[in-house]
Design an enzyme around this catalytic site. Structure first.
Site, short mmCIF file in Angstrom:
data_model
loop_
_atom_site.label_atom_id
_atom_site.label_comp_id
_atom_site.label_asym_id
_atom_site.label_seq_id
_atom_site.Cartn_x
_atom_site.Cartn_y
_atom_site.Cartn_z
N ARG A 8 0.85 -1.19 0.00
CA ARG A 8 0.00 0.00 0.00
C ARG A 8 0.88 1.23 0.00
O ARG A 8 1.81 1.34 0.79
CB ARG A 8 -0.93 0.06 1.21
CG ARG A 8 -1.88 1.26 1.14
CD ARG A 8 -2.70 1.43 2.39
NE ARG A 8 -1.89 1.68 3.56
CZ ARG A 8 -1.29 2.84 3.86
NH1 ARG A 8 -1.39 3.87 3.04
NH2 ARG A 8 -0.59 2.97 4.96
N VAL A 9 0.59 2.13 -0.92
CA VAL A 9 1.20 3.46 -0.91
C VAL A 9 0.06 4.46 -0.82
O VAL A 9 -1.06 4.19 -1.25
CB VAL A 9 2.08 3.73 -2.17
CG1 VAL A 9 3.33 2.88 -2.13
CG2 VAL A 9 1.31 3.49 -3.45
N SER A 10 0.35 5.62 -0.22
CA SER A 10 -0.71 6.60 0.05
C SER A 10 -1.15 7.38 -1.17
O SER A 10 -2.28 7.84 -1.23
CB SER A 10 -0.25 7.57 1.14
OG SER A 10 -0.01 6.86 2.33
N THR A 11 -0.27 7.55 -2.13
CA THR A 11 -0.63 8.32 -3.32
C THR A 11 -0.19 7.59 -4.57
O THR A 11 0.67 6.71 -4.53
CB THR A 11 0.03 9.72 -3.32
OG1 THR A 11 1.44 9.56 -3.42
CG2 THR A 11 -0.32 10.50 -2.07
N GLN A 14 3.65 7.84 -5.28
CA GLN A 14 4.66 7.14 -4.50
C GLN A 14 5.13 5.87 -5.21
O GLN A 14 4.36 5.20 -5.89
CB GLN A 14 4.12 6.77 -3.12
CG GLN A 14 4.05 7.96 -2.19
CD GLN A 14 3.58 7.55 -0.80
OE1 GLN A 14 2.67 6.76 -0.65
NE2 GLN A 14 4.22 8.12 0.20
#
Length: 190
Positions: A8-11, A14
């Site tokens: 999982r990356v926030s944006t 990323q």
């Protein structure tokens, strides 16, 4: 016994390479990913990963915070895996629930969340007891009081439409049907 990875990356901007390389090195058979904030509950990649996990499988993340932001959510998620006979492994945090030490760490981590749940229940029960002692009952307040119920009943019997009464009394039509089912209303003939 498959090893399932979750990234999982926030944006969208990323880079996921660091996580993907770590999960590939951990011999993950399949890797799912989300490009969304950890605060967002609806994560399609995580849902797919959890659907894919079977008994004996291990869900692997690069770091614990990739799975979720709150201890409460992490505990719930890892508990769900445990109930299904699956394991959890966080590579950088050295948590592996397939080992005795990993399970111990998980239980230590989950203790504050369990305590919080129990305190909420205690406070709720104490509040309800105090309200009962003062003559109040718990639960939602009634949408309409007895006086309004009597007025509405008379108006319905006289043939006034429910939609109009709902507007006048500031309630939903479904509330009127709940309090006054159509089968119980006898219209008066004038």
């Amino acid at each position: 016994m498959a090893t399932i990875g979750y990234i999982r990356v926030s944006t969208i901007d990323q880079n996921i390479d660091l996580q993907r390389n770590a999960l590939t090195s951990a011999n993950c058979d399949r890797i799912f990913e989300d490009r969304i904030s950890g605060k967002i509950a609806n994560r399609p990649g995580l849902k797919r990963a959890l659907k894919y996990v079977n008994k004996g499988d291990t869900l692997v993340v690069w770091k614990l915070d990739r799975l979720g932001r709150s201890v409460k959510n992490l505990v719930a998620l890892i508990s769900e895996l445990h109930e299904r006979g699956a394991h959890f492994h966080s590579l950088t945090d050295s948590i592996d629930t397939s080992s005795a030490m990993g399970r111990f760490f998980f239980h230590v981590m989950s203790a504050p969340a369990e305590m919080e749940r129990e305190l909420i229940v205690e406070r709720t029960l104490a509040g309800l007891a105090a309200a009962r002692a003062q003559g109040r009952l718990g639960g939602h307040p009634r949408a309409i009081n007895r006086h309004e119920q009597e007025q509405i009943s008379r108006l319905l019997e006289k043939g006034h439409p429910r939609q109009q009464l709902a507007i006048i009394f500031g309630i939903g039509v479904s509330t009127l049907y709940r309090y006054f089912p159509a089968s119980r209303i006898k219209k008066r003939m004038n």
